[in-house]
Design a protein around this motif. Structure first.
Motif, PDB file in Angstrom:
ATOM      1  N   LEU A  20      11.558   4.811  18.007  1.00 59.94           N
ATOM      2  CA  LEU A  20      12.627   5.148  17.056  1.00 59.94           C
ATOM      3  C   LEU A  20      13.040   6.618  17.107  1.00 59.94           C
ATOM      4  CD1 LEU A  20      11.348   3.111  13.983  1.00 59.94           C
ATOM      5  CD2 LEU A  20      12.997   2.405  15.725  1.00 59.94           C
ATOM      6  N   HIS A  21      12.351   7.416  17.907  1.00 64.45           N
ATOM      7  CA  HIS A  21      12.659   8.845  18.082  1.00 64.45           C
ATOM      8  C   HIS A  21      12.743   9.563  16.726  1.00 64.45           C
ATOM      9  CE1 HIS A  21      13.304   7.926  22.256  1.00 64.45           C
ATOM     10  NE2 HIS A  21      14.183   6.988  21.926  1.00 64.45           N
ATOM     11  N   ILE A  22      11.679   9.439  15.955  1.00 66.56           N
ATOM     12  CA  ILE A  22      11.611  10.077  14.643  1.00 66.56           C
ATOM     13  C   ILE A  22      11.457  11.582  14.832  1.00 66.56           C
ATOM     14  CG2 ILE A  22      10.274  10.240  12.506  1.00 66.56           C
ATOM     15  CD1 ILE A  22       9.365   7.356  13.057  1.00 66.56           C
ATOM     16  N   PRO A  23      12.284  12.376  14.156  1.00 66.49           N
ATOM     17  CA  PRO A  23      12.124  13.835  14.240  1.00 66.49           C
ATOM     18  C   PRO A  23      10.750  14.270  13.721  1.00 66.49           C
ATOM     19  CG  PRO A  23      14.226  13.267  13.238  1.00 66.49           C
ATOM     20  CD  PRO A  23      13.445  11.997  13.354  1.00 66.49           C
ATOM     21  N   LYS A  24      10.185  15.309  14.328  1.00 70.60           N
ATOM     22  CA  LYS A  24       8.840  15.767  13.985  1.00 70.60           C
ATOM     23  C   LYS A  24       8.671  16.089  12.501  1.00 70.60           C
ATOM     24  CE  LYS A  24       7.356  17.492  18.423  1.00 70.60           C
ATOM     25  NZ  LYS A  24       6.726  18.579  19.171  1.00 70.60           N
ATOM     26  N   LYS A  25       9.721  16.600  11.878  1.00 70.73           N
ATOM     27  CA  LYS A  25       9.583  16.993  10.469  1.00 70.73           C
ATOM     28  C   LYS A  25       9.432  15.797   9.538  1.00 70.73           C
ATOM     29  CE  LYS A  25      14.546  17.473   9.653  1.00 70.73           C
ATOM     30  NZ  LYS A  25      15.597  18.402   9.262  1.00 70.73           N
ATOM     31  N   PHE A  26       9.780  14.588   9.997  1.00 66.64           N
ATOM     32  CA  PHE A  26       9.666  13.392   9.165  1.00 66.64           C
ATOM     33  C   PHE A  26       8.406  12.579   9.442  1.00 66.64           C
ATOM     34  CE2 PHE A  26      14.405  13.857   9.311  1.00 66.64           C
ATOM     35  CZ  PHE A  26      14.525  14.299   8.002  1.00 66.64           C
ATOM     36  N   VAL A  27       7.659  12.919  10.465  1.00 66.17           N
ATOM     37  CA  VAL A  27       6.482  12.133  10.842  1.00 66.17           C
ATOM     38  C   VAL A  27       5.440  12.070   9.725  1.00 66.17           C
ATOM     39  CG1 VAL A  27       4.548  11.970  12.463  1.00 66.17           C
ATOM     40  CG2 VAL A  27       6.847  12.404  13.308  1.00 66.17           C
ATOM     41  N   PRO A  28       5.063  13.169   9.068  1.00 60.38           N
ATOM     42  CA  PRO A  28       4.089  13.047   7.971  1.00 60.38           C
ATOM     43  C   PRO A  28       4.552  12.116   6.850  1.00 60.38           C
ATOM     44  CG  PRO A  28       4.303  15.327   8.625  1.00 60.38           C
ATOM     45  CD  PRO A  28       5.384  14.574   9.334  1.00 60.38           C
ATOM     46  N   THR A  29       5.839  12.112   6.565  1.00 59.65           N
ATOM     47  CA  THR A  29       6.365  11.213   5.540  1.00 59.65           C
ATOM     48  C   THR A  29       6.245   9.767   5.988  1.00 59.65           C
ATOM     49  OG1 THR A  29       7.923  12.912   4.842  1.00 59.65           O
ATOM     50  CG2 THR A  29       8.386  10.659   4.138  1.00 59.65           C
ATOM     51  N   VAL A  30       6.537   9.506   7.247  1.00 51.41           N
ATOM     52  CA  VAL A  30       6.414   8.149   7.795  1.00 51.41           C
ATOM     53  C   VAL A  30       4.958   7.694   7.727  1.00 51.41           C
ATOM     54  CG1 VAL A  30       6.590   6.778   9.912  1.00 51.41           C
ATOM     55  CG2 VAL A  30       8.444   8.318   9.268  1.00 51.41           C
ATOM     56  N   VAL A  31       4.032   8.567   8.074  1.00 51.90           N
ATOM     57  CA  VAL A  31       2.608   8.228   8.035  1.00 51.90           C
ATOM     58  C   VAL A  31       2.180   7.906   6.604  1.00 51.90           C
ATOM     59  CG1 VAL A  31       0.269   9.044   8.481  1.00 51.90           C
ATOM     60  CG2 VAL A  31       2.090   9.617  10.057  1.00 51.90           C
ATOM     61  N   LEU A  32       2.606   8.716   5.672  1.00 53.88           N
ATOM     62  CA  LEU A  32       2.251   8.482   4.272  1.00 53.88           C
ATOM     63  C   LEU A  32       2.823   7.155   3.779  1.00 53.88           C
ATOM     64  CD1 LEU A  32       0.808   9.553   1.820  1.00 53.88           C
ATOM     65  CD2 LEU A  32       2.873  10.801   1.219  1.00 53.88           C
ATOM     66  N   VAL A  33       4.058   6.858   4.129  1.00 57.58           N
ATOM     67  CA  VAL A  33       4.675   5.579   3.731  1.00 57.58           C
ATOM     68  C   VAL A  33       3.911   4.412   4.356  1.00 57.58           C
ATOM     69  CG1 VAL A  33       6.747   4.152   3.977  1.00 57.58           C
ATOM     70  CG2 VAL A  33       6.946   6.539   3.266  1.00 57.58           C
ATOM     71  N   LEU A  34       3.529   4.521   5.619  1.00 56.20           N
ATOM     72  CA  LEU A  34       2.746   3.460   6.257  1.00 56.20           C
ATOM     73  C   LEU A  34       1.403   3.273   5.552  1.00 56.20           C
ATOM     74  CD1 LEU A  34       3.397   4.092  10.067  1.00 56.20           C
ATOM     75  CD2 LEU A  34       4.214   2.173   8.679  1.00 56.20           C
ATOM     76  N   GLY A  35       0.760   4.377   5.186  1.00 52.75           N
ATOM     77  CA  GLY A  35      -0.504   4.292   4.452  1.00 52.75           C
ATOM     78  C   GLY A  35      -0.332   3.589   3.122  1.00 52.75           C
ATOM     79  N   LEU A  36       0.735   3.929   2.418  1.00 52.57           N
ATOM     80  CA  LEU A  36       1.006   3.279   1.136  1.00 52.57           C
ATOM     81  C   LEU A  36       1.301   1.796   1.324  1.00 52.57           C
ATOM     82  CD1 LEU A  36       3.152   6.063  -0.524  1.00 52.57           C
ATOM     83  CD2 LEU A  36       0.966   5.216  -1.369  1.00 52.57           C
ATOM     84  N   LEU A  37       2.112   1.457   2.318  1.00 50.46           N
ATOM     85  CA  LEU A  37       2.441   0.053   2.566  1.00 50.46           C
ATOM     86  C   LEU A  37       1.202  -0.758   2.936  1.00 50.46           C
ATOM     87  CD1 LEU A  37       5.796   0.420   4.544  1.00 50.46           C
ATOM     88  CD2 LEU A  37       5.497  -0.368   2.185  1.00 50.46           C
ATOM     89  N   PHE A  38       0.379  -0.208   3.801  1.00 49.45           N
ATOM     90  CA  PHE A  38      -0.845  -0.895   4.199  1.00 49.45           C
ATOM     91  C   PHE A  38      -1.741  -1.140   2.996  1.00 49.45           C
ATOM     92  CE2 PHE A  38      -5.032  -1.499   5.931  1.00 49.45           C
ATOM     93  CZ  PHE A  38      -4.827  -2.186   7.114  1.00 49.45           C
ATOM     94  N   SER A  39      -1.910  -0.120   2.181  1.00 49.00           N
ATOM     95  CA  SER A  39      -2.798  -0.230   1.035  1.00 49.00           C
ATOM     96  C   SER A  39      -2.246  -1.157  -0.042  1.00 49.00           C
ATOM     97  CB  SER A  39      -3.051   1.158   0.452  1.00 49.00           C
ATOM     98  OG  SER A  39      -3.938   1.066  -0.630  1.00 49.00           O
ATOM     99  N   ILE A  40      -0.978  -1.007  -0.371  1.00 45.41           N
ATOM    100  CA  ILE A  40      -0.381  -1.797  -1.449  1.00 45.41           C
ATOM    101  C   ILE A  40      -0.274  -3.268  -1.066  1.00 45.41           C
ATOM    102  CG2 ILE A  40       1.752  -2.190  -2.745  1.00 45.41           C
ATOM    103  CD1 ILE A  40       2.126   0.900  -2.705  1.00 45.41           C
ATOM    104  N   PHE A  41       0.134  -3.557   0.164  1.00 46.60           N
ATOM    105  CA  PHE A  41       0.399  -4.940   0.544  1.00 46.60           C
ATOM    106  C   PHE A  41      -0.740  -5.648   1.270  1.00 46.60           C
ATOM    107  CE2 PHE A  41       4.730  -3.194   0.141  1.00 46.60           C
ATOM    108  CZ  PHE A  41       5.173  -4.048  -0.863  1.00 46.60           C
ATOM    109  N   ILE A  42      -1.747  -4.902   1.748  1.00 44.52           N
ATOM    110  CA  ILE A  42      -2.848  -5.543   2.464  1.00 44.52           C
ATOM    111  C   ILE A  42      -4.188  -5.293   1.771  1.00 44.52           C
ATOM    112  CG2 ILE A  42      -4.123  -5.637   4.650  1.00 44.52           C
ATOM    113  CD1 ILE A  42      -1.445  -4.967   6.043  1.00 44.52           C
ATOM    114  N   SER A  43      -4.573  -4.024   1.643  1.00 43.34           N
ATOM    115  CA  SER A  43      -5.907  -3.718   1.129  1.00 43.34           C
ATOM    116  C   SER A  43      -6.063  -3.964  -0.367  1.00 43.34           C
ATOM    117  CB  SER A  43      -6.264  -2.260   1.429  1.00 43.34           C
ATOM    118  OG  SER A  43      -6.329  -2.047   2.797  1.00 43.34           O
TER     119      SER A  43
END
Length: 91
Positions: free
Chosen positions: A31-54
Motif C-alpha cells: 500500500l506504500h504507506i508513508p513512514k510518518k503514518f506507520v506507527p499509527t497503522v501499527v497501533l490500529v492493527l494492535g487495537l483491531l487484533f485485541s478488540i476483535f480476536i483476543s
C-alpha cells in the motif's frame, strides 16, 4: 466504577505482536504507506487484533491490551532494525 479484570495469556502476545509486525510490513510494501503514518497503522492493527480476536467480549480490555500490542510491535521493530544496522556496521 469497577475496573475490568483483564485476562490475557502468553500466546496472545506471542502471536499478536509478530502477526502485527508482518501485516505492517506487507502493508508498507503493498500500500506504500508513508513512514510518518506507520506507527499509527501499527497501533490500529494492535487495537483491531485485541478488540476483535483476543478480547472480543470486553471492549475496555480490548482497547487496553490493543495499546500494548501495538506499542510492543513498534518497539520490537525498532529494536530489530537497530540490531541489524549495528550488525552491518561491524562487518
Amino acid at each position: 466504577m469497577d475496573f475490568p479484570t483483564i485476562h490475557t495469556n502468553f500466546w496472545d502476545a506471542v502471536i499478536a505482536i509478530p502477526v502485527i509486525m508482518i501485516l505492517t510490513q506487507l502493508m508498507k510494501v503493498l500500500l506504500h504507506i508513508p513512514k510518518k503514518f506507520v506507527p499509527t497503522v501499527v497501533l490500529v492493527l494492535g487495537l483491531l487484533f485485541s478488540i476483535f480476536i483476543s478480547h472480543r467480549n470486553h471492549l475496555v480490555a480490548g482497547i487496553f491490551m490493543g495499546w500494548f500490542y501495538g506499542y510492543a510491535a513498534i518497539g520490537n521493530y525498532a529494536a530489530l532494525k537497530t540490531a541489524i544496522v549495528a550488525f552491518r556496521k561491524e562487518k
